[in-house]
Design a protein around this motif. Structure first.
Motif: not given
Length: 248
Positions: A83, A186-194
């Motif tokens: 992150d 959860l925000q970091t998970i979404e950031l990693s997907k993008k």
């Protein structure tokens, strides 16, 4: 303003009062893993069959981490997503050695019971404590806990009675533990997907895909040829010699 310090082995003997885990508490330990990364170590947990979340400072400086379960099953992890702003990392495991965590989206209030898992000495240990503050105005992404913790707790999960609510990141010098709340994770998970880029844990800087290297090499070669031609041209002009270009 409180001063935060890294998780270091400064807790004196007797400070940690860790009772043997009950059958129910053992479930939390069995959802956690130890992470060894060079001279660094910490704890983490599986998000799914391949991705493990931990604290970024646990994996900074190495390209491959050793993952060990409480039953001594082992695997390795690499391909780190770091992150860019928070002390959170997601690493890719070669295989799943413990079950992924279940989450609990309940908003917790001060005084409620929580559990954290870490590896402060040898093996995974569970400790029990309470929520001090669930969302401070100055730092709404964090949970503040009154709970025994030490060096090996970095990156470890924070559980309620029903699931994951956060991840341990550091500790105040007064003993309070700081954890990121579930929403932040959860925000970091979404950031990693993008993110289309991979990151190097050695530098913490994004590096783009190597597929652009051949084109870069060709461009450098062409520029070198042009440079040599210009040098030859200038030399011949100075000698007043005619320029002959032969095409094969």
């Amino acid at each position: 303003m409180r001063k935060t310090i890294a998780m270091t082995l400064t807790v004196l003997m007797g400070t940690l009062s860790l009772a043997p885990a009950s059958a129910d508490e053992k479930v939390y330990i069995d959802q956690s893993v130890m992470i060894n990364c060079g001279d660094l170590s910490g704890t983490g947990f599986y998000l799914d069959s391949t991705h493990i979340m931990t604290a970024k400072h646990v994996v900074t400086g190495c390209d491959s981490a050793e993952i060990i379960s409480n039953s001594n099953m082992k695997t390795t992890a690499s391909n780190f997503f770091l992150d860019p702003k928070l002390d959170i990392a997601i690493i890719t495991s070669k295989r799943m050695i413990v079950k992924p965590v279940a989450t609990d989206s309940t908003v917790f209030k001060p005084g409620q019971t929580v559990y954290i898992v870490g590896s402060p000495i040898d093996g995974l240990v569970l400790s029990k404590g309470t929520v001090v503050e669930s969302s401070g105005l100055s730092s709404p992404s964090r949970i503040y806990l009154q709970i025994p913790a030490d060096h090996g707790n970095s990156g470890g999960p924070v559980f309620s009675d029903t699931g994951l609510i956060g991840m341990v990141t550091a500790k105040f010098d007064d003993g309070q533990v700081i954890a990121y709340n579930l929403k932040t994770l959860l925000q970091t998970i979404e950031l990693s997907k993008k993110s289309p880029e991979k990151q190097s844990s050695n530098s913490g800087v994004s590096t783009s895909d190597n597929s652009t290297l051949p084109a870069l090499q060709i461009s450098l070669i062409l520029n070198l040829i042009a440079f040599v031609f210009i040098i030859v041209l200038l030399v011949r002009i100075r000698k007043n010699r005619p320029i002959t270009i032969t095409l094969d």
